[in-house]
Structure formats: structure tokens, C-alpha cells
Write a protein that holds these residues in place. Structure first.
Motif: not given
Length: 184
Positions: A53, A71, A157
Motif C-alpha cells: 500500500q 493498493d 487489493p
């Protein structure tokens, strides 16, 4: 003196045609049996998925605009390629594709060897996962194999990776059909 006659008895062409067809069938069976049925076999080992991140500070003076985050996901995997042909094979490109749970496709190329140091500087926690890479333009001799690490970057992510429908690696070879393997 009697007149010579050169007449031949009538013959059926069936026997020579059957012999020729039998010889051709034996040749075709030999070619099929002794030639490999696939170009190469691929196998994966040591697959690691590492989420990262990045937080970007806002340079905006607009009220309410704060820092933003991004992300990313790095997939490290070791690929082994076995050449089954009697010819050398050469790797052209290495790509990966991810199909998410909502049918969105994300495709990326393997990170090149020259770009890896910059990634390891930006994300030091990735450095311990590094291994010798499998490079583009690698030529594999007949009957031999090549093995190396591939690194892929997906701008998603970890939760997207965990709920994916599929993830595959495609090895595009010069003068041969592309080879694909599923990432576990």
C-alpha cells in the motif's frame, strides 16, 4: 511364323493401391509416435502473493482533499519450462492475467530484470523474496529446461486476488504456440 502378341492379362490395381496405403499409414504412424505432442511443459513452484500500500500526500490546497492510498499486489512465482521438441525454443514474452470475481480482466507483463531493483528500493519487504529471474529471450535447448522467478504487478487489493475467478501465466514462444498455466 506366327505374329507376336504383346497383350497382357488384365490386372486389378487394388493390390498395389493397398500396399501403397499401408506404407503411407506406417509412415504416418511413425511420425505421430516419434514426434512430441506438446511443445513444452510448464510447472510453478514457490508462489507468493504480497500486498503493498502506497500513501500519496496531497499537494492540493482544496479543503477536504487529504492523502490518498493505492493498493497493489505483487505475485512472485518460480516457473520451470521443459522443452519437449527436437528444436530449441525461445521465450518471447511472459504475461499474466487476472479475472476478478466481477469478471474484470487485468493483464500485465512480467517485470523485467532491470526494473526489479527499483521495486525492491520502493518496497524493501519484497527483497527477501527475490530469486534469479526467468528472462525474456531465454533459449532452451532441445530436451532441456529453464527455471527462474517471475514477478507480476497487479493494481488491485489482496481481497480482489482472494476472490478471483482465475489467474494464469502465458508464455509466448517464438515460432511456437503460446503455453499457459494456472496460478494456484
Amino acid at each position: 511364323m506366327p505374329d507376336p502378341t504383346f497383350a497382357q492379362p488384365a490386372r486389378s490395381p487394388i493390390l498395389p493401391l493397398l500396399i501403397a496405403a499401408g506404407v503411407l499409414a506406417l509412415i504416418a504412424a511413425g511420425v505421430f509416435y516419434f514426434n512430441p505432442h506438446d511443445t513444452a511443459s510448464l510447472s510453478l513452484s514457490n508462489t507468493s502473493v504480497v500486498p503493498t500500500q502506497t500513501t500519496f500526500k496531497s499537494q492540493s490546497i482544496v479543503v477536504g482533499e487529504g492523502a490518498s492510498t493505492q493498493d497493489d499486489l505483487y505475485v512472485f512465482t518460480t516457473l520451470k519450462v521443459d522443452d519437449h521438441l527436437r528444436l530449441p525454443i525461445t521465450i518471447n514474452t511472459i504475461t499474466a492475467s487476472l479475472i476478478t470475481g466481477d469478471n474484470q480482466e487485468s493483464a500485465t507483463s512480467a517485470i523485467s530484470k532491470s526494473d526489479l531493483p527499483a521495486i525492491f528500493i520502493a518496497f524493501p519487504k519484497l527483497k527477501p523474496l527475490a530469486a534469479p529471474p526467468l528472462l525474456r529471450e531465454t533459449t532452451i535447448a532441445p530436451g532441456q529446461s529453464a527455471e527462474g522467478q517471475l514477478v507480476f504487478h497487479f493494481p488491485v487489493p489482496k481481497s480482489t486476488w482472494d476472490t478471483r475467478k482465475s489467474a494464469t501465466i502465458t508464455l509466448d514462444l517464438y515460432h511456437q504456440t503460446p503455453q499457459t498455466i494456472v496460478i494456484p
